[in-house]
Design an enzyme around this catalytic site. Structure first.
Site, PDB file in Angstrom:
ATOM      1  N   CYS A   9      -6.209   1.630   5.391  1.00  0.00           N
ATOM      2  CA  CYS A   9      -6.732   0.366   5.779  1.00  0.00           C
ATOM      3  C   CYS A   9      -6.061   0.039   7.148  1.00  0.00           C
ATOM      4  O   CYS A   9      -5.563   0.833   7.715  1.00  0.00           O
ATOM      5  CB  CYS A   9      -6.399  -0.879   4.931  1.00  0.00           C
ATOM      6  SG  CYS A   9      -4.674  -1.396   4.997  1.00  0.00           S
ATOM      7  N   HIS A  62       0.939  -1.126   0.013  1.00  0.00           N
ATOM      8  CA  HIS A  62      -0.121  -0.056  -0.029  1.00  0.00           C
ATOM      9  C   HIS A  62       0.840   1.338  -0.101  1.00  0.00           C
ATOM     10  O   HIS A  62       2.225   1.124   0.369  1.00  0.00           O
ATOM     11  CB  HIS A  62      -0.807  -0.063   1.193  1.00  0.00           C
ATOM     12  CG  HIS A  62      -1.879  -1.053   1.066  1.00  0.00           C
ATOM     13  ND1 HIS A  62      -2.965  -1.156   1.917  1.00  0.00           N
ATOM     14  CD2 HIS A  62      -2.118  -1.934   0.234  1.00  0.00           C
ATOM     15  CE1 HIS A  62      -3.789  -2.022   1.730  1.00  0.00           C
ATOM     16  NE2 HIS A  62      -3.311  -2.608   0.563  1.00  0.00           N
ATOM     17  N   GLU A  84       0.721   4.026   1.831  1.00  0.00           N
ATOM     18  CA  GLU A  84       1.140   4.071   3.054  1.00  0.00           C
ATOM     19  C   GLU A  84       2.461   3.537   3.697  1.00  0.00           C
ATOM     20  O   GLU A  84       3.268   4.141   4.329  1.00  0.00           O
ATOM     21  CB  GLU A  84       0.195   4.233   4.249  1.00  0.00           C
ATOM     22  CG  GLU A  84      -1.299   5.176   3.664  1.00  0.00           C
ATOM     23  CD  GLU A  84      -2.192   4.308   2.951  1.00  0.00           C
ATOM     24  OE1 GLU A  84      -3.323   4.770   3.146  1.00  0.00           O
ATOM     25  OE2 GLU A  84      -1.845   3.559   2.048  1.00  0.00           O
ATOM     26  N   CYS A 133      -2.295  -0.466   7.495  1.00  0.00           N
ATOM     27  CA  CYS A 133      -1.689   0.660   7.497  1.00  0.00           C
ATOM     28  C   CYS A 133      -1.880   1.698   8.606  1.00  0.00           C
ATOM     29  O   CYS A 133      -1.012   2.545   9.087  1.00  0.00           O
ATOM     30  CB  CYS A 133      -2.180   1.409   6.186  1.00  0.00           C
ATOM     31  SG  CYS A 133      -1.530   0.570   4.651  1.00  0.00           S
TER      32      CYS A 133
END
Length: 342
Positions: free
Chosen positions: A291, A263, A265, A294
């Site tokens: 999410c 991801h 992040e 993260c």
């Protein structure tokens, strides 16, 4: 410059929008958003259905919902015309942009009725009395209703369009010359500035289910960036397709996730660790809410503020642990990001 158009039936709002399009303005209609919802529901697109659905959306998601869906599309470098504004909260939302100006368009009622008859639409008015009765529907005082009479009170400009097209165009040209040079420059706030950069970073993403990006900022300086993509040296979704996993939640609902990518992040935090950059006390800017995984990384990395453009449909746990950990979460537009196989 952003021109908002409101006004009564048959006053000439569409004609103004089309003329401004010929001048290079980008046109968005709030009614088009309602039409999209009716198409999804396989409902006939009639005036009655448009009014009903528009009121329903405002009731369900707040009276400014239609304007909030348009705002992310209004880049500071272009000119826009926004038509079908019918609620004062829509106006308030659009006024967040300093270059927004509202025009109310009107004309004598009998002339407007004549114009509506010439359109020959399937749901046109039976007679002048029917026209006047249906106009009253748009004079609601309900927060979620159509409030044309209240919109008129807050309009900066009122156009009385009772002449020819040429006269209307001349009036518009005069208006543009007078107002365009004097509107304040739409200089973005710091959050808007960094979110715009985040959108550019997102174009590097290699998974078309979520082309997202993020940046980590401290003291108004960018520390690291990240976008969604496969680990270095491995194949990308854009090359070989998604690696989908189905997750069954405690309540029995299922959700689908592509697990091929790291991801945005996570990549931004990893970059900081790799190059020895302290991100404690920083702000992270994201396309949508992080999410749960993260979110935990963000907390433990010492990031203290999260700014997102939109909501993520599976972010309930993230919101809960951010609140528990004392992390400030700001979502600019209260709508959920949509993507394939959501």
């Amino acid at each position: 410059m952003i021109i908002g158009l409101t006004g009564s039936y048959g006053a000439g709002k569409d004609e103004i929008a089309h003329y401004l399009e010929s001048k290079g303005f980008i046109h968005y209609s709030l009614s088009d958003l309602i039409r999209e919802e009716l198409i999804k529901e396989k409902k006939e697109i009639t005036r009655a259905n448009l009014i009903r659905k528009g009121n329903q959306l405002r009731e369900q998601f707040g009276p400014s919902v239609l304007a909030l869906k348009i705002l992310p599309k209004l880049k500071t470098r272009d000119n826009f015309v926004i038509s079908s504004i019918r609620n004062t909260k829509e106006i308030s939302a659009l006024k967040k942009r300093p270059d927004f100006i509202l025009i109310y368009v009107d004309a004598p009622s009998k002339l407007r009725f004549k114009r509506t008859q010439l359109r020959q639409r399937t749901d046109s008015f039976k007679n002048f009395e029917d026209f006047k009765q249906k106009e009253l529907i748009e004079q609601s005082n309900k927060k979620s209703g159509q409030q044309l009479h209240l919109c008129k009170k807050v309009a900066k400009i009122v156009f009385i369009n009772k002449g020819s097209l040429e006269e209307l165009h001349d009036k518009l040209n005069t208006f543009l010359k007078q107002w365009q040079p004097h509107l304040p420059s739409p200089r973005p706030s710091w959050d808007e500035y960094f979110l715009e950069i985040t959108r550019t970073i997102a174009t590097r993403s290699t998974c078309d289910r979520g082309r997202v990006g993020c940046i980590i900022v401290k003291n108004r300086r960018i520390l690291t960036t990240g976008y969604a993509g496969s680990p270095s040296g491995t194949k990308h979704c854009d090359e070989i397709g998604h690696l989908m996993k189905e997750v069954v939640d405690e309540d029995g609902t299922t959700s689908k996730h592509c697990v091929r990518t790291t991801h945005a992040e996570q990549n931004a935090i990893v970059q900081a660790a790799r190059y020895g950059i302290s991100i404690e006390g920083s702000t992270i800017y994201c396309i949508m809410e992080p999410c749960h995984v993260c979110a935990k990384l963000i907390i433990n990395a010492g990031i203290t503020r999260v700014v997102c453009e939109k909501r993520y449909h599976a972010a309930q746990l993230s919101r809960e642990i951010f609140k528990e950990a004392g992390i400030k979460l700001n979502v600019v537009f209260d709508e959920t990001e949509k993507y394939t196989n959501q």
